[in-house]
Design a protein around this motif. Sequence first.
Motif, PDB file in Angstrom:
ATOM      1  N   ARG A 142       0.851  -1.192   0.000  1.00  0.00           N
ATOM      2  CA  ARG A 142       0.000   0.000   0.000  1.00  0.00           C
ATOM      3  C   ARG A 142       0.876   1.228   0.000  1.00  0.00           C
ATOM      4  NH1 ARG A 142      -5.201  -0.196   3.827  1.00  0.00           N
ATOM      5  NH2 ARG A 142      -5.526   1.620   2.500  1.00  0.00           N
ATOM      6  N   HIS A 143       0.462   2.233  -0.778  1.00  0.00           N
ATOM      7  CA  HIS A 143       1.223   3.470  -0.859  1.00  0.00           C
ATOM      8  C   HIS A 143       0.845   4.353   0.328  1.00  0.00           C
ATOM      9  CE1 HIS A 143       2.774   7.258  -2.669  1.00  0.00           C
ATOM     10  NE2 HIS A 143       3.642   6.427  -3.202  1.00  0.00           N
ATOM     11  N   PRO A 144       1.812   4.730   1.180  1.00  0.00           N
ATOM     12  CA  PRO A 144       1.490   5.507   2.391  1.00  0.00           C
ATOM     13  C   PRO A 144       0.807   6.832   2.066  1.00  0.00           C
ATOM     14  CG  PRO A 144       3.752   4.705   2.449  1.00  0.00           C
ATOM     15  CD  PRO A 144       3.250   4.459   1.062  1.00  0.00           C
ATOM     16  N   GLY A 145      -0.285   7.095   2.759  1.00  0.00           N
ATOM     17  CA  GLY A 145      -0.946   8.386   2.652  1.00  0.00           C
ATOM     18  C   GLY A 145      -1.723   8.637   1.383  1.00  0.00           C
ATOM     19  N   ALA A 146      -1.992   7.598   0.611  1.00  0.00           N
ATOM     20  CA  ALA A 146      -2.738   7.790  -0.635  1.00  0.00           C
ATOM     21  C   ALA A 146      -3.529   6.524  -0.955  1.00  0.00           C
ATOM     22  CB  ALA A 146      -1.786   8.121  -1.777  1.00  0.00           C
ATOM     23  N   PRO A 147      -4.678   6.676  -1.652  1.00  0.00           N
ATOM     24  CA  PRO A 147      -5.490   5.502  -2.019  1.00  0.00           C
ATOM     25  C   PRO A 147      -4.900   4.791  -3.242  1.00  0.00           C
ATOM     26  CG  PRO A 147      -6.525   7.479  -2.865  1.00  0.00           C
ATOM     27  CD  PRO A 147      -5.316   7.938  -2.076  1.00  0.00           C
ATOM     28  N   SER A 148      -3.676   4.356  -3.136  1.00  0.00           N
ATOM     29  CA  SER A 148      -3.013   3.707  -4.255  1.00  0.00           C
ATOM     30  C   SER A 148      -2.111   2.592  -3.745  1.00  0.00           C
ATOM     31  CB  SER A 148      -2.194   4.734  -5.054  1.00  0.00           C
ATOM     32  OG  SER A 148      -1.255   5.380  -4.220  1.00  0.00           O
ATOM     33  N   VAL A 149      -1.677   1.772  -4.663  1.00  0.00           N
ATOM     34  CA  VAL A 149      -0.762   0.685  -4.299  1.00  0.00           C
ATOM     35  C   VAL A 149       0.510   0.816  -5.123  1.00  0.00           C
ATOM     36  CG1 VAL A 149      -2.586  -0.923  -3.627  1.00  0.00           C
ATOM     37  CG2 VAL A 149      -1.782  -0.883  -5.993  1.00  0.00           C
ATOM     38  N   ARG A 150       1.591   0.313  -4.564  1.00  0.00           N
ATOM     39  CA  ARG A 150       2.872   0.306  -5.255  1.00  0.00           C
ATOM     40  C   ARG A 150       3.240  -1.137  -5.578  1.00  0.00           C
ATOM     41  NH1 ARG A 150       7.331   3.619  -5.543  1.00  0.00           N
ATOM     42  NH2 ARG A 150       6.378   5.068  -4.051  1.00  0.00           N
ATOM     43  N   VAL A 151       3.609  -1.354  -6.827  1.00  0.00           N
ATOM     44  CA  VAL A 151       4.078  -2.672  -7.253  1.00  0.00           C
ATOM     45  C   VAL A 151       5.541  -2.526  -7.653  1.00  0.00           C
ATOM     46  CG1 VAL A 151       3.732  -4.617  -8.814  1.00  0.00           C
ATOM     47  CG2 VAL A 151       1.778  -3.209  -8.123  1.00  0.00           C
ATOM     48  N   THR A 152       6.393  -3.305  -7.039  1.00  0.00           N
ATOM     49  CA  THR A 152       7.819  -3.279  -7.362  1.00  0.00           C
ATOM     50  C   THR A 152       8.194  -4.582  -8.062  1.00  0.00           C
ATOM     51  OG1 THR A 152       8.347  -1.865  -5.467  1.00  0.00           O
ATOM     52  CG2 THR A 152      10.167  -3.080  -6.478  1.00  0.00           C
ATOM     53  N   ARG A 153       8.675  -4.468  -9.275  1.00  0.00           N
ATOM     54  CA  ARG A 153       9.108  -5.641 -10.039  1.00  0.00           C
ATOM     55  C   ARG A 153      10.628  -5.659 -10.143  1.00  0.00           C
ATOM     56  NH1 ARG A 153       6.476  -7.425 -15.666  1.00  0.00           N
ATOM     57  NH2 ARG A 153       5.141  -8.451 -14.141  1.00  0.00           N
ATOM     58  N   ARG A 154      11.208  -6.806  -9.818  1.00  0.00           N
ATOM     59  CA  ARG A 154      12.642  -7.011 -10.007  1.00  0.00           C
ATOM     60  C   ARG A 154      12.820  -8.152 -11.002  1.00  0.00           C
ATOM     61  NH1 ARG A 154      15.300  -6.765  -3.899  1.00  0.00           N
ATOM     62  NH2 ARG A 154      14.349  -4.777  -3.251  1.00  0.00           N
ATOM     63  N   VAL A 155      13.623  -7.921 -12.020  1.00  0.00           N
ATOM     64  CA  VAL A 155      13.859  -8.932 -13.048  1.00  0.00           C
ATOM     65  C   VAL A 155      15.344  -9.301 -13.047  1.00  0.00           C
ATOM     66  CG1 VAL A 155      13.742  -9.479 -15.504  1.00  0.00           C
ATOM     67  CG2 VAL A 155      11.975  -8.053 -14.460  1.00  0.00           C
ATOM     68  N   HIS A 156      15.627 -10.599 -13.006  1.00  0.00           N
ATOM     69  CA  HIS A 156      17.008 -11.062 -13.116  1.00  0.00           C
ATOM     70  C   HIS A 156      17.073 -12.194 -14.138  1.00  0.00           C
ATOM     71  CE1 HIS A 156      15.356 -13.803  -9.992  1.00  0.00           C
ATOM     72  NE2 HIS A 156      16.164 -14.694 -10.544  1.00  0.00           N
ATOM     73  N   ASP A 157      18.299 -12.542 -14.548  1.00  0.00           N
ATOM     74  CA  ASP A 157      18.457 -13.571 -15.571  1.00  0.00           C
ATOM     75  C   ASP A 157      18.793 -14.916 -14.956  1.00  0.00           C
ATOM     76  OD1 ASP A 157      21.127 -13.482 -14.827  1.00  0.00           O
ATOM     77  OD2 ASP A 157      21.855 -12.662 -16.725  1.00  0.00           O
ATOM     78  N   GLN A 158      19.142 -15.880 -15.799  1.00  0.00           N
ATOM     79  CA  GLN A 158      19.395 -17.247 -15.341  1.00  0.00           C
ATOM     80  C   GLN A 158      20.641 -17.356 -14.472  1.00  0.00           C
ATOM     81  OE1 GLN A 158      19.539 -16.030 -18.451  1.00  0.00           O
ATOM     82  NE2 GLN A 158      20.681 -17.369 -19.858  1.00  0.00           N
ATOM     83  N   TYR A 159      21.455 -16.284 -14.454  1.00  0.00           N
ATOM     84  CA  TYR A 159      22.657 -16.284 -13.623  1.00  0.00           C
ATOM     85  C   TYR A 159      22.468 -15.430 -12.367  1.00  0.00           C
ATOM     86  CZ  TYR A 159      24.338 -17.834 -18.169  1.00  0.00           C
ATOM     87  OH  TYR A 159      24.492 -18.506 -19.357  1.00  0.00           O
TER      88      TYR A 159
END
Length: 247
Positions: A202-219
Amino acid sequence: MARTTPHDRPLTGEQPLYWRIATELLGELRDGTIPPGERLPGERQLAEHFEVSRETVRQALEVLRRSGLVATDRRGSHATLPGLPVETPASLTFPLGAQASGPGAVDRATVAWETPPPEHAEVLGLGPHRPTLVHRYESAGADGRGRRTAVTSFSAVALAEVAELGRYRDRADGSGSAQLRRAYDWMRKAGLTLHHRDAITRHPGAPSVRVTRRVHDQYARPLEVTDLVVDAQQDALVYEFTLPATG
């Protein structure tokens, strides 16, 4: 008589320099580095990018214009090739949260060569104040509802191994439109297996959400990190996953 394009003639050392530049630029048009309809960088930027004179760039653009691959109007020169099919699964759309724009919607995307947010730099293993390619995306309905913004930072590994991303460094001034919709497809084409992890808070102080995506490879090398903020009252995120059939 059919017109000959740079794609039809094999590249040889005997060809004039402008033809070789036209061939290289055509490659960027065909692989989606410059999407169909997007305005090309100016002659000065192209000259710096290919390390040639502006006159050579003018001659190369004229070759592509005569072949119908580039058009010029009051907006400048832009690509006219049809779009390439995107092979990426729907669950790996770039940027995270990207959606089709409806009539009157605001949909803007730019890239800049700048210092990323500190939390991105830490995830990507970048030193303090070290710049990288940063992509910013914003979308909202015509009435301003359903607003979503995304900031993506790419790692040195992604820029070194994915040629299409690396080419953006020289023209990443943060002003021109830069749709990187095929970014994940480019990564896969470069032989990278993509693993992504999405965290929703949840995004603090606002009616919104935060999505954090992390992408890594096969190594386990980081490729990119994205922070998406979505108006949770007016919008919804839909995730689609495709599981391969068992042999």
